[in-house]
Design a protein around this motif. Structure first.
Motif, PDB file in Angstrom:
ATOM      1  N   TYR A  73     -44.724 -65.537  21.511  1.00  0.00           N
ATOM      2  CA  TYR A  73     -45.273 -64.200  21.725  1.00  0.00           C
ATOM      3  C   TYR A  73     -44.187 -63.196  21.376  1.00  0.00           C
ATOM      4  CZ  TYR A  73     -46.230 -60.095  24.776  1.00  0.00           C
ATOM      5  OH  TYR A  73     -46.374 -58.831  25.284  1.00  0.00           O
ATOM      6  N   SER A  74     -44.423 -62.391  20.341  1.00  0.00           N
ATOM      7  CA  SER A  74     -43.412 -61.437  19.893  1.00  0.00           C
ATOM      8  C   SER A  74     -43.889 -60.010  20.115  1.00  0.00           C
ATOM      9  CB  SER A  74     -43.068 -61.658  18.420  1.00  0.00           C
ATOM     10  OG  SER A  74     -44.205 -61.464  17.598  1.00  0.00           O
ATOM     11  N   GLY A  75     -42.908 -59.137  20.414  1.00  0.00           N
ATOM     12  CA  GLY A  75     -43.207 -57.728  20.647  1.00  0.00           C
ATOM     13  C   GLY A  75     -42.183 -56.842  19.983  1.00  0.00           C
ATOM     14  N   PHE A  76     -41.456 -56.064  20.785  1.00  0.00           N
ATOM     15  CA  PHE A  76     -40.485 -55.105  20.276  1.00  0.00           C
ATOM     16  C   PHE A  76     -39.313 -55.816  19.595  1.00  0.00           C
ATOM     17  CE2 PHE A  76     -36.710 -52.528  20.507  1.00  0.00           C
ATOM     18  CZ  PHE A  76     -37.142 -51.230  20.318  1.00  0.00           C
ATOM     19  N   LEU A  77     -38.941 -55.333  18.420  1.00  0.00           N
ATOM     20  CA  LEU A  77     -37.795 -55.884  17.700  1.00  0.00           C
ATOM     21  C   LEU A  77     -36.704 -54.829  17.573  1.00  0.00           C
ATOM     22  CD1 LEU A  77     -39.510 -57.913  14.828  1.00  0.00           C
ATOM     23  CD2 LEU A  77     -38.974 -58.614  17.168  1.00  0.00           C
ATOM     24  N   GLY A  78     -35.447 -55.304  17.573  1.00  0.00           N
ATOM     25  CA  GLY A  78     -34.312 -54.396  17.510  1.00  0.00           C
ATOM     26  C   GLY A  78     -33.838 -54.098  16.100  1.00  0.00           C
ATOM     27  N   SER A  79     -34.234 -54.937  15.126  1.00  0.00           N
ATOM     28  CA  SER A  79     -33.820 -54.716  13.734  1.00  0.00           C
ATOM     29  C   SER A  79     -34.748 -55.492  12.810  1.00  0.00           C
ATOM     30  CB  SER A  79     -32.378 -55.187  13.513  1.00  0.00           C
ATOM     31  OG  SER A  79     -32.309 -56.600  13.490  1.00  0.00           O
ATOM     32  N   ALA A  80     -34.747 -55.127  11.534  1.00  0.00           N
ATOM     33  CA  ALA A  80     -35.583 -55.820  10.553  1.00  0.00           C
ATOM     34  C   ALA A  80     -35.189 -57.286  10.422  1.00  0.00           C
ATOM     35  CB  ALA A  80     -35.475 -55.111   9.198  1.00  0.00           C
ATOM     36  N   ASP A  81     -33.903 -57.597  10.608  1.00  0.00           N
ATOM     37  CA  ASP A  81     -33.447 -58.985  10.485  1.00  0.00           C
ATOM     38  C   ASP A  81     -34.052 -59.896  11.549  1.00  0.00           C
ATOM     39  OD1 ASP A  81     -31.885 -58.332   8.305  1.00  0.00           O
ATOM     40  OD2 ASP A  81     -30.052 -58.061   9.487  1.00  0.00           O
ATOM     41  N   GLN A  82     -34.554 -59.329  12.624  1.00  0.00           N
ATOM     42  CA  GLN A  82     -35.122 -60.157  13.684  1.00  0.00           C
ATOM     43  C   GLN A  82     -36.468 -60.759  13.293  1.00  0.00           C
ATOM     44  OE1 GLN A  82     -35.058 -57.849  17.300  1.00  0.00           O
ATOM     45  NE2 GLN A  82     -32.840 -58.026  17.513  1.00  0.00           N
ATOM     46  N   VAL A  83     -37.110 -60.224  12.280  1.00  0.00           N
ATOM     47  CA  VAL A  83     -38.336 -60.849  11.783  1.00  0.00           C
ATOM     48  C   VAL A  83     -38.032 -62.264  11.313  1.00  0.00           C
ATOM     49  CG1 VAL A  83     -40.092 -60.761   9.973  1.00  0.00           C
ATOM     50  CG2 VAL A  83     -39.460 -58.681  11.221  1.00  0.00           C
ATOM     51  N   ALA A  84     -36.890 -62.462  10.649  1.00  0.00           N
ATOM     52  CA  ALA A  84     -36.504 -63.800  10.192  1.00  0.00           C
ATOM     53  C   ALA A  84     -36.268 -64.746  11.364  1.00  0.00           C
ATOM     54  CB  ALA A  84     -35.258 -63.716   9.319  1.00  0.00           C
ATOM     55  N   VAL A  85     -35.822 -64.208  12.487  1.00  0.00           N
ATOM     56  CA  VAL A  85     -35.625 -65.040  13.683  1.00  0.00           C
ATOM     57  C   VAL A  85     -36.974 -65.554  14.184  1.00  0.00           C
ATOM     58  CG1 VAL A  85     -34.820 -65.025  16.065  1.00  0.00           C
ATOM     59  CG2 VAL A  85     -33.492 -63.852  14.299  1.00  0.00           C
ATOM     60  N   ILE A  86     -37.971 -64.682  14.207  1.00  0.00           N
ATOM     61  CA  ILE A  86     -39.308 -65.120  14.625  1.00  0.00           C
ATOM     62  C   ILE A  86     -39.878 -66.123  13.635  1.00  0.00           C
ATOM     63  CG2 ILE A  86     -41.663 -64.355  15.097  1.00  0.00           C
ATOM     64  CD1 ILE A  86     -40.435 -61.668  15.975  1.00  0.00           C
ATOM     65  N   GLN A  87     -39.679 -65.872  12.346  1.00  0.00           N
ATOM     66  CA  GLN A  87     -40.161 -66.817  11.345  1.00  0.00           C
ATOM     67  C   GLN A  87     -39.455 -68.163  11.469  1.00  0.00           C
ATOM     68  OE1 GLN A  87     -39.447 -64.171   8.018  1.00  0.00           O
ATOM     69  NE2 GLN A  87     -41.640 -63.779   7.767  1.00  0.00           N
ATOM     70  N   ARG A  88     -38.203 -68.161  11.892  1.00  0.00           N
ATOM     71  CA  ARG A  88     -37.509 -69.412  12.174  1.00  0.00           C
ATOM     72  C   ARG A  88     -38.217 -70.172  13.306  1.00  0.00           C
ATOM     73  NH1 ARG A  88     -31.244 -70.390  14.371  1.00  0.00           N
ATOM     74  NH2 ARG A  88     -31.645 -72.531  15.032  1.00  0.00           N
ATOM     75  N   LEU A  89     -38.594 -69.449  14.356  1.00  0.00           N
ATOM     76  CA  LEU A  89     -39.334 -70.095  15.442  1.00  0.00           C
ATOM     77  C   LEU A  89     -40.631 -70.697  14.933  1.00  0.00           C
ATOM     78  CD1 LEU A  89     -38.808 -67.484  18.304  1.00  0.00           C
ATOM     79  CD2 LEU A  89     -38.068 -69.868  18.363  1.00  0.00           C
ATOM     80  N   TYR A  90     -41.308 -69.991  14.025  1.00  0.00           N
ATOM     81  CA  TYR A  90     -42.545 -70.525  13.460  1.00  0.00           C
ATOM     82  C   TYR A  90     -42.282 -71.829  12.705  1.00  0.00           C
ATOM     83  CZ  TYR A  90     -44.749 -65.918  14.273  1.00  0.00           C
ATOM     84  OH  TYR A  90     -45.261 -64.763  14.816  1.00  0.00           O
ATOM     85  N   ARG A  91     -41.184 -71.879  11.936  1.00  0.00           N
ATOM     86  CA  ARG A  91     -40.870 -73.105  11.178  1.00  0.00           C
ATOM     87  C   ARG A  91     -40.506 -74.258  12.113  1.00  0.00           C
ATOM     88  NH1 ARG A  91     -37.877 -69.382   8.225  1.00  0.00           N
ATOM     89  NH2 ARG A  91     -35.919 -70.183   9.096  1.00  0.00           N
ATOM     90  N   GLU A  92     -39.728 -73.952  13.140  1.00  0.00           N
ATOM     91  CA  GLU A  92     -39.227 -75.012  14.005  1.00  0.00           C
ATOM     92  C   GLU A  92     -40.255 -75.473  15.032  1.00  0.00           C
ATOM     93  OE1 GLU A  92     -35.434 -73.706  15.509  1.00  0.00           O
ATOM     94  OE2 GLU A  92     -34.531 -73.712  13.500  1.00  0.00           O
ATOM     95  N   TYR A  93     -41.255 -74.623  15.277  1.00  0.00           N
ATOM     96  CA  TYR A  93     -42.320 -74.972  16.221  1.00  0.00           C
ATOM     97  C   TYR A  93     -43.667 -74.719  15.544  1.00  0.00           C
ATOM     98  CZ  TYR A  93     -38.401 -74.684  19.462  1.00  0.00           C
ATOM     99  OH  TYR A  93     -37.185 -74.853  20.084  1.00  0.00           O
ATOM    100  N   PRO A  94     -43.999 -75.538  14.533  1.00  0.00           N
ATOM    101  CA  PRO A  94     -45.185 -75.245  13.715  1.00  0.00           C
ATOM    102  C   PRO A  94     -46.503 -75.344  14.469  1.00  0.00           C
ATOM    103  CG  PRO A  94     -44.269 -77.402  13.175  1.00  0.00           C
ATOM    104  CD  PRO A  94     -43.274 -76.734  14.064  1.00  0.00           C
ATOM    105  N   ASP A  95     -46.516 -76.033  15.604  1.00  0.00           N
ATOM    106  CA  ASP A  95     -47.761 -76.164  16.363  1.00  0.00           C
ATOM    107  C   ASP A  95     -47.925 -75.089  17.429  1.00  0.00           C
ATOM    108  OD1 ASP A  95     -48.469 -78.470  14.926  1.00  0.00           O
ATOM    109  OD2 ASP A  95     -47.308 -79.753  16.263  1.00  0.00           O
ATOM    110  N   ALA A  96     -46.919 -74.246  17.598  1.00  0.00           N
ATOM    111  CA  ALA A  96     -46.982 -73.193  18.616  1.00  0.00           C
ATOM    112  C   ALA A  96     -47.903 -72.063  18.155  1.00  0.00           C
ATOM    113  CB  ALA A  96     -45.589 -72.653  18.905  1.00  0.00           C
ATOM    114  N   LEU A  97     -48.678 -71.532  19.090  1.00  0.00           N
ATOM    115  CA  LEU A  97     -49.500 -70.366  18.776  1.00  0.00           C
ATOM    116  C   LEU A  97     -48.604 -69.180  18.401  1.00  0.00           C
ATOM    117  CD1 LEU A  97     -52.246 -70.379  21.560  1.00  0.00           C
ATOM    118  CD2 LEU A  97     -52.568 -70.839  19.127  1.00  0.00           C
TER     119      LEU A  97
END
Length: 290
Positions: A89-113
């Motif tokens: 569950y993602s909300g407020f981000l502190g910088s544009a680079d943090q989008v890549a952090v969320i996308q990393r979570l998507y790659r590492e947890y592909p079955d997560a909503l």
């Protein structure tokens, strides 16, 4: 449309949610909303703090610390101890680079909503710490989101359209939902339509059935506004989804939860500045499990 069920809850299992959001020391929003609301809905909440604020940004003075530089090491450590996730569950981000952090979570947890509240602004204005670069990056999270939950300001930023105000008729709502679904979201919850008739409306649409088959949820509009209601709504919606409710039902539950919490908030000191006080209403989230 029939209701979309995204998570099949096992009563004996506690789902684990990464909450990728900022932390405010004072003021009721972001992680200080997500942690208790999701916990009340029976979730194990694992915060990923995207920024540290002394208070929320509606106050005239606040400090802000961007946590981007620590987040990859933070997730490296999670990987080394075998953290598992059922949802991100993602909300407020502190910088544009943090989008890549969320996308990393998507790659590492592909079955997560993937539950995306694209926190960027309200009332036609971006929040003070946001930039055009960050807003553009945020748009990448729409593609593949199991649920995308924008208000009308955020919908306009994501789609590149002019902010339409909050008074949209039924055909206009359908058009906006269609534009948001075309970004690649599987389901959209569009928040905050206000036709001046005493109700606020939220709309739910699925890519599978199309924007024309949207579902409407109307809730009493109270005669005052409070900071943090969007975060409380998104957190309650995520909690209801993880409790096994269908998405449309979850949106209805979230809307009533926020409305009831606003009634409780009215009795608290400095309520208009501090934000929504939902503590007395958390039983409604716990009741979803019974």
């Amino acid at each position: 449309m029939s209701d979309v069920k995204l998570y099949d809850r096992n009563p004996a299992y506690i789902p684990r949610m990464a909450a990728v959001h900022d932390m405010c020391g004072y003021g009721k929003c972001s992680l200080t909303a997500a942690i208790p609301i999701l916990s009340a809905a029976g979730c194990d909440v694992c915060p990923v703090p995207t920024g540290l604020f002394s208070s929320h940004t509606k106050y005239p003075v606040f400090t802000f610390h961007d946590t981007t530089e620590i987040l990859n090491e933070y997730l490296d450590a999670w990987g080394k101890i075998g953290v598992g996730l059922d949802g991100v569950y993602s909300g407020f981000l502190g910088s544009a680079d943090q989008v890549a952090v969320i996308q990393r979570l998507y790659r590492e947890y592909p079955d997560a909503l993937r539950l995306v509240d694209p926190v960027m602004g309200d009332g036609g204005q971006m929040y003070p710490t946001y930039t055009a670069e960050l807003c553009e990056a945020m748009g990448a999270l729409a593609d593949g989101a199991d649920v995308l939950m924008p208000n009308l300001t955020e919908a306009s930023i994501l789609t590149g359209r002019d902010y339409p105000g909050q008074n949209l008729d039924d055909a206009e709502v359908t058009d906006w939902l269609d534009a948001l679904l075309k970004l690649g979201a599987k389901n959209v919850v569009l928040k905050g339509i206000d036709r001046g008739d005493g109700f606020l409306r939220n709309y739910v649409a699925s890519a599978e059935t199309g924007a024309e088959r949207k579902q409407e949820h109307a809730h009493e509009k109270l005669p005052y506004m409070i900071h943090g209601t969007g975060d409380a709504f998104a957190s309650a919606l995520c909690g209801a989804v993880m409790a096994g409710k269908g998405l449309s039902e979850a949106a209805a539950i979230a809307g009533e939860f926020v409305r009831d919490a606003m009634v409780s908030t009215r009795n608290q000191p400095d309520f208009e500045e501090r934000g929504v006080s939902f503590e007395l209403n958390l039983g409604a989230m716990t009741a979803l499990l019974h």
